[in-house]
Motif scaffolding. Sequence first.
Motif, short mmCIF file in Angstrom:
data_model
loop_
_atom_site.label_atom_id
_atom_site.label_comp_id
_atom_site.label_asym_id
_atom_site.label_seq_id
_atom_site.Cartn_x
_atom_site.Cartn_y
_atom_site.Cartn_z
N SER A 127 -91.87 -66.33 24.92
CA SER A 127 -91.87 -66.11 26.37
C SER A 127 -92.59 -67.23 27.13
N ASP A 128 -93.17 -68.19 26.41
CA ASP A 128 -93.90 -69.29 27.05
C ASP A 128 -92.97 -70.46 27.38
N GLY A 129 -93.16 -71.00 28.56
CA GLY A 129 -92.40 -72.17 28.97
C GLY A 129 -92.67 -73.37 28.07
N LEU A 130 -93.89 -73.47 27.55
CA LEU A 130 -94.23 -74.58 26.66
C LEU A 130 -93.35 -74.57 25.41
N PHE A 131 -93.11 -73.39 24.86
CA PHE A 131 -92.25 -73.29 23.67
C PHE A 131 -90.87 -73.85 23.98
N TRP A 132 -90.27 -73.39 25.07
CA TRP A 132 -88.90 -73.79 25.40
C TRP A 132 -88.82 -75.25 25.83
N SER A 133 -89.82 -75.73 26.57
CA SER A 133 -89.77 -77.14 27.00
C SER A 133 -89.93 -78.07 25.79
N ALA A 134 -90.81 -77.71 24.85
CA ALA A 134 -90.96 -78.53 23.64
C ALA A 134 -89.68 -78.50 22.81
N LEU A 135 -89.09 -77.32 22.67
CA LEU A 135 -87.86 -77.18 21.87
C LEU A 135 -86.71 -77.95 22.52
N LEU A 136 -86.48 -77.73 23.80
CA LEU A 136 -85.37 -78.40 24.48
C LEU A 136 -85.62 -79.90 24.61
N GLY A 137 -86.87 -80.27 24.86
CA GLY A 137 -87.21 -81.70 24.90
C GLY A 137 -86.98 -82.34 23.55
N GLY A 138 -87.33 -81.62 22.49
CA GLY A 138 -87.09 -82.13 21.14
C GLY A 138 -85.61 -82.32 20.85
N PHE A 139 -84.79 -81.36 21.30
CA PHE A 139 -83.34 -81.50 21.12
C PHE A 139 -82.81 -82.71 21.89
N ALA A 140 -83.31 -82.92 23.11
CA ALA A 140 -82.85 -84.06 23.92
C ALA A 140 -83.19 -85.39 23.24
N VAL A 141 -84.42 -85.52 22.77
CA VAL A 141 -84.83 -86.75 22.09
C VAL A 141 -84.06 -86.91 20.78
N ALA A 142 -83.87 -85.81 20.05
CA ALA A 142 -83.11 -85.86 18.81
C ALA A 142 -81.68 -86.33 19.06
N PHE A 143 -81.07 -85.87 20.16
CA PHE A 143 -79.72 -86.31 20.51
C PHE A 143 -79.69 -87.82 20.73
N VAL A 144 -80.66 -88.34 21.48
CA VAL A 144 -80.71 -89.77 21.79
C VAL A 144 -80.91 -90.60 20.53
N ILE A 145 -81.71 -90.12 19.61
CA ILE A 145 -81.96 -90.86 18.37
C ILE A 145 -80.82 -90.70 17.37
#
Length: 167
Positions: A127-145
């Motif tokens: 339920s924490d925004g930090l969890f989702w922002s880290a997860l989605l941010g990780g997916f975005a960076v993973a896509f770029v790499i």
Amino acid sequence: MDHTGHHPGVSADHAGHHGHPVAGASWGTAMKATLHCLLGCAIGEILGMVVGTALGWGNVETMVLAVTLAFLFGYSFTLFSVRRAGLDLKSAVKVALAADTVSIAVMELVDNGIIALTPGAMDAHLSDGLFWSALLGGFAVAFVITTPVNKWMIGRGKGHAVVHAYH
């Protein structure tokens, strides 16, 4: 080679297992391959996080489940696709493993590395925004790499290049 681009006496199924270099593999093709893997990884990883959290598991157990499910879902999309194209199960599994292993591994390494390195993300709740922002941010960076990795592999007849023989 005959008119289909295959060597005489070599079935299309056999030729497809090896993949053939794709001269000048496009960024669009690499992006599609990466999105394909990203979708499977995201479904598996989020499902693993939800299940692990719901069962009260620790970070390590939850992460192992999430990564395992990410690979499972990532492979399953390719597996179902090539099965629909008429490939037998054993051959389809080989194609899925060849097509997706490196892409999923890079994606999971980057994504989970970002989550692990984001302060507080490993202990954040669903339920924490930090969890989702880290997860989605990780997916975005993973896509770029992962996209250039897939482009390089497809250009050498590896990765998703082996799937294209069945489309």
